[in-house]
Design an enzyme around this catalytic site. Structure first.
Site, mmCIF file in Angstrom:
data_model
loop_
_atom_site.group_PDB
_atom_site.id
_atom_site.type_symbol
_atom_site.label_atom_id
_atom_site.label_comp_id
_atom_site.label_asym_id
_atom_site.label_seq_id
_atom_site.Cartn_x
_atom_site.Cartn_y
_atom_site.Cartn_z
ATOM 1 N N GLU A 1 0.836 -1.219 0.013
ATOM 2 C CA GLU A 1 -0.072 0.139 -0.027
ATOM 3 C C GLU A 1 0.864 1.282 0.032
ATOM 4 O O GLU A 1 0.571 2.267 -0.875
ATOM 5 C CB GLU A 1 -0.926 -0.125 1.411
ATOM 6 C CG GLU A 1 -2.331 0.697 1.154
ATOM 7 C CD GLU A 1 -3.037 0.486 2.046
ATOM 8 O OE1 GLU A 1 -3.968 -0.636 1.988
ATOM 9 O OE2 GLU A 1 -3.076 0.645 3.214
ATOM 10 N N GLU B 1 2.130 1.594 -3.448
ATOM 11 C CA GLU B 1 1.291 2.157 -4.373
ATOM 12 C C GLU B 1 1.045 3.640 -4.114
ATOM 13 O O GLU B 1 0.925 4.281 -5.001
ATOM 14 C CB GLU B 1 -0.113 1.290 -4.085
ATOM 15 C CG GLU B 1 -1.203 1.450 -5.160
ATOM 16 C CD GLU B 1 -2.475 0.375 -4.688
ATOM 17 O OE1 GLU B 1 -2.445 -0.087 -3.905
ATOM 18 O OE2 GLU B 1 -3.318 0.821 -5.421
ATOM 19 N N CYS C 1 -8.437 -2.342 3.505
ATOM 20 C CA CYS C 1 -8.364 -3.622 4.148
ATOM 21 C C CYS C 1 -9.585 -3.932 4.915
ATOM 22 O O CYS C 1 -9.760 -4.834 5.512
ATOM 23 C CB CYS C 1 -7.171 -3.489 5.112
ATOM 24 S SG CYS C 1 -6.963 -1.947 5.991
ATOM 25 N N SER D 1 -6.985 1.821 -2.609
ATOM 26 C CA SER D 1 -5.773 0.991 -2.902
ATOM 27 C C SER D 1 -6.226 -0.474 -3.515
ATOM 28 O O SER D 1 -7.309 -0.926 -3.156
ATOM 29 C CB SER D 1 -4.990 0.863 -1.747
ATOM 30 O OG SER D 1 -4.211 -0.282 -1.710
ATOM 31 N N LYS E 1 -15.344 -10.207 7.861
ATOM 32 C CA LYS E 1 -14.424 -10.924 7.443
ATOM 33 C C LYS E 1 -14.743 -12.415 6.763
ATOM 34 O O LYS E 1 -14.048 -13.160 6.103
ATOM 35 C CB LYS E 1 -13.111 -11.268 8.411
ATOM 36 C CG LYS E 1 -12.182 -9.870 8.625
ATOM 37 C CD LYS E 1 -11.473 -9.606 7.725
ATOM 38 C CE LYS E 1 -10.693 -8.355 7.823
ATOM 39 N NZ LYS E 1 -10.070 -7.815 6.629
ATOM 40 N N GLU F 1 -16.021 -11.672 3.466
ATOM 41 C CA GLU F 1 -14.915 -11.366 2.509
ATOM 42 C C GLU F 1 -14.025 -12.681 1.974
ATOM 43 O O GLU F 1 -13.715 -13.174 0.968
ATOM 44 C CB GLU F 1 -13.713 -10.474 3.438
ATOM 45 C CG GLU F 1 -12.321 -10.257 2.487
ATOM 46 C CD GLU F 1 -11.277 -9.408 3.248
ATOM 47 O OE1 GLU F 1 -10.960 -9.960 4.407
ATOM 48 O OE2 GLU F 1 -10.977 -8.413 2.785
ATOM 49 N N GLU G 1 -13.282 -14.217 -5.581
ATOM 50 C CA GLU G 1 -11.989 -13.947 -6.308
ATOM 51 C C GLU G 1 -10.951 -14.089 -5.421
ATOM 52 O O GLU G 1 -9.775 -14.040 -5.668
ATOM 53 C CB GLU G 1 -12.049 -12.200 -6.671
ATOM 54 C CG GLU G 1 -12.196 -11.415 -5.355
ATOM 55 C CD GLU G 1 -13.385 -10.918 -5.147
ATOM 56 O OE1 GLU G 1 -14.324 -11.577 -5.419
ATOM 57 O OE2 GLU G 1 -13.641 -9.830 -4.529
ATOM 58 N N CYS H 1 -11.219 -1.857 14.295
ATOM 59 C CA CYS H 1 -11.404 -3.293 14.319
ATOM 60 C C CYS H 1 -11.590 -3.741 16.109
ATOM 61 O O CYS H 1 -12.310 -4.632 16.263
ATOM 62 C CB CYS H 1 -10.410 -4.173 13.947
ATOM 63 S SG CYS H 1 -10.141 -4.009 12.119
HETATM 64 FE FE1 HC0 Z 1 -8.912 -5.899 11.495
HETATM 65 FE FE2 HC0 Z 1 -7.148 -5.886 9.322
HETATM 66 S S1 HC0 Z 1 -7.147 -4.396 11.142
HETATM 67 S S2 HC0 Z 1 -9.273 -5.257 9.196
HETATM 68 O O1 HC0 Z 1 -9.691 -4.329 11.827
HETATM 69 O O2 HC0 Z 1 -6.200 -4.076 7.443
HETATM 70 O O3 HC0 Z 1 -11.026 -7.667 11.132
HETATM 71 O O4 HC0 Z 1 -7.946 -6.508 14.170
HETATM 72 O O5 HC0 Z 1 -7.187 -8.234 10.976
HETATM 73 O O6 HC0 Z 1 -7.645 -8.079 7.193
HETATM 74 O O7 HC0 Z 1 -4.415 -6.761 10.009
HETATM 75 C C1 HC0 Z 1 -10.122 -6.936 11.435
HETATM 76 C C2 HC0 Z 1 -8.350 -6.162 13.170
HETATM 77 C C3 HC0 Z 1 -7.662 -7.090 10.826
HETATM 78 C C4 HC0 Z 1 -7.320 -7.205 8.061
HETATM 79 C C5 HC0 Z 1 -5.353 -6.652 9.639
HETATM 80 C C6 HC0 Z 1 -6.565 -4.847 8.181
#
Ligand code: HC0
Ligand code: SF4
Length: 581
Positions: A283, A286, A309, A329, A368, A371, A376, A514
């Site tokens: 990132e 980029e 992210c 990104s 997550k 995700e 993909e 998070c």
């Molecule tokens: Fe998060 Fe992450 S920081 S989104 O909040 O970027 O869920 O803790 O794991 O993937 O590293 C959540 C937290 C993660 C990811 C990281 C990011």
């Protein structure tokens, strides 16, 4: 200021306060089920006044008054525990329970349910009212389960989804007994613009909205002798997991968590923080590439760069800002970078096919799960991340496996995918991703070591904030938003060209980042808990010997051995993604 008397005690509160707020100032705990006020930075106040559990007697008034919605008045005399009040609360609770499944033993919310707590607090031993019960079709999305038979119409989820997140998926539909909070036309969540942020579940007082629980799949994978089971733990998990075992919010349990996972039988205990460092390599590269081209006058370059992210944020901009899909990104999230590296590099190192490896992620997040299921992120139907569980699910697994968490020794992650820096850790709180990126980008751009590693100007809990960071003669304008409503405000300003141009913006869907994720231990409306987790994250960063992602020796080695260089061909293929309208 207004003076009033509650249960014989005098109190002075600002005009416009409610009886509930005045009582709380006195330490009088009036029970509520629907009311919820989070931190001012989050801006969530659920004012539906629908449950009527908080009724009180006000001298001179004929009817009982809901404490959450009745403003104080000069000289008011309030009683919170007369027989009339207690009787009314009992009746309200019995009526709510008359239309509620009595499944406490098997409910995912058991032990954390606010209705269950009230039934216990008010000694409800029988439900005098019997009648027809609601039966709605259950909704199983990849991230969330909705069981509206357990809904108490508190409307907290609706306020969260509409006012805080501005996604607008949930609202009251139908009337009378058939009224329910649901997506339009009662569609399943997966067919809506729901981002799976899970914040509706985080504030639901009952088991109506909970995570999709995949913990049994983990047990099955661990029991399968043909599988190599690898686990990665997200940054924010270590700052909250201890709460499930009675530790104070903000207690770091990194070492015990590693120990517990090892005892459960994972073959390799790795860290998402490693992949967070990897994300920064891509990132920050980029970002500097776009910035240099922009400074040279390349009109095709889109600024600002947006972090990518957070999967709920990604789904939000795909639905809500389709015209800006080339602005974020292209770097995959750390969860997905980890999965790609585990299955394409580590599996090869072990000499096993990717199908033999099971990658489990422990996340503070429900999105997550979604995700990990995006097509993909799979190769011939085999996903890079096989199973994603929440912090809460991990706590349940530890309890189920008879592990005495509190007496565990501290252990360290396995190498190589368990090595991380302080920059990887701070991903777990709002402002952390951009601070981690700035630490690397500034050092790369100036060619000089940073004078200070802590960019405190990027920290804090204000919902939408901006800061300036010097890179030589250039002042980088950085934006940060947490909570999707704040993200929307910032993005609208970017789209409409309002205000000074930003160079980079970090967005996290959950209030607090998070640490406040939808899969974390329930905070029951106490946002101070989320702030303590954020403080813990910064403590973990302070204690790390290396605090800049590009100095992670295992990351350096991974590029030398396998990836080549950031944004290079292999890195591009494995670590970058694209977005869909
Ligand atoms: Fe998060 Fe992450 S920081 S989104 O909040 O970027 O869920 O803790 O794991 O993937 O590293 C959540 C937290 C993660 C990811 C990281 C990011
Ligand atoms: Fe709304 Fe988030 Fe709940 Fe989806 S998960 S309904 S976006 S609050």
């Amino acid at each position: 200021m207004i003076n009033l008397n509650i249960d014989g005690k005098y109190v002075k509160v600002p005009e416009g306060s409610t009886i509930l707020e005045a009582a709380r100032q006195l330490g009088i705990d009036i029970p509520t089920l629907c009311h919820l006020k989070l931190d001012d930075n989050v801006g969530m106040v659920n004012k539906s006044a629908s449950c009527r559990v908080c009724v009180v007697e006000v001298k001179g008034r004929r009817n009982l008054a809901p404490a959450c919605a009745t403003p104080v008045a000069e000289g008011m005399e309030v009683r919170t525990n007369t027989i009339r009040v207690l009787n009314a609360r009992k009746t309200v609770l019995e009526l709510l329970l008359s239309d509620h499944p009595k499944e406490c033993l098997t409910c995912a919310k058991s032990g954390n349910c606010e209705l269950q707590d009230l039934a216990e607090r008010f000694c409800i031993r029988e439900v005098r009212y019997q009648g027809v019960q609601s039966t709605y079709k259950k909704d199983h999305s990849p991230a969330l389960e909705r069981d509206m038979d357990k809904c108490v119409m508190c409307r907290r989820c609706e306020t969260m989804c509409n006012e805080v997140q501005t996604v607008g998926v949930l609202s009251g539909v139908n009337r009378g007994f058939n009224a329910v909070v649901a997506p339009a036309f009662e569609k399943p969540l997966v067919d809506t613009v729901c981002t799976f942020c899970g914040q509706c579940a985080a504030v639901c007082p009952t088991g109506a909205l909970v995570e999709r629980d995949y913990s049994w799949r983990v047990i099955e994978a661990l029991a399968d002798p043909d599988k190599v089971v690898v686990v990665q733990t997200a940054p924010a998990v270590r700052a909250a997991l201890g709460e499930e075992f009675g530790l104070e919010p903000g207690t770091l349990v990194t070492g015990k968590m590693v120990s517990a996972l090892r005892q459960m039988g994972f073959d390799y205990v790795f860290d998402t923080d490693f992949a967070a460092d990897l994300t920064i390599m891509e990132e920050a590269s980029e970002f500097l590439d776009r910035l240099n081209r922009y400074l040279k006058g390349d009109k095709a370059v889109r600024m600002p760069i947006l972090t990518s992210c957070c999967p709920a944020w990604v789904k939000f901009f795909e639905h809500q800002f389709p015209e800006l899909l080339d602005v974020p990104s292209t770097a995959k999230s750390p969860q997905q970078m980890f999965g790609a590296v585990a299955k394409n590099f580590f599996a090869k190192k072990l000499g096993i096919p990717r199908e033999k490896m099971v990658v489990v992620s422990v996340m503070p997040c429900l999105a997550k799960k979604y995700e990990a299921s995006r097509p993909e992120f799979a190769v011939d139907g085999n996903p890079d991340v096989d199973i994603s569980i929440s912090t809460r699910e991990l706590a349940h697994l530890i309890k189920r496996c008879n592990i005495d968490f509190l007496s565990l020794p501290d252990e360290d992650f396995d190498r190589p995918l368990g090595e991380s820096t302080g920059a990887g850790v701070i991903f777990g709180t709002t402002g952390g991703v951009i601070e981690a990126a700035v630490r690397t980008a500034v050092e790369w751009a100036t060619g000089k070591p940073l004078e200070k590693v802590d960019f405190t100007e990027l920290r804090g809990m204000q919902g939408c904030r901006e800061a300036w960071v010097n890179v030589g003669d250039l002042k980088l304008h950085i934006g940060i938003a947490h909570g999707l409503g704040n993200a929307r405000r910032l993005l609208e300003a970017v789209r409409d060209g309002k205000g000074e141009m930003f160079h980079a913006i970090e967005i996290m869907a959950c209030p607090g980042g998070c640490v406040g994720g939808g899969g974390q231990p329930y905070h029951h409306g106490n946002f101070e808990i989320v702030k303590k987790r954020a403080e813990a994250i910064y403590r973990e960063d302070q204690g790390k010997p290396i605090r800049k992602s590009h100095e992670n020796p295992e990351i350096v080695k991974l590029y030398e051995e396998f990836l080549g260089k950031p944004l290079g061909e292999t890195a591009h293929h494995l670590l970058h993604t694209h977005y869909f309208k």
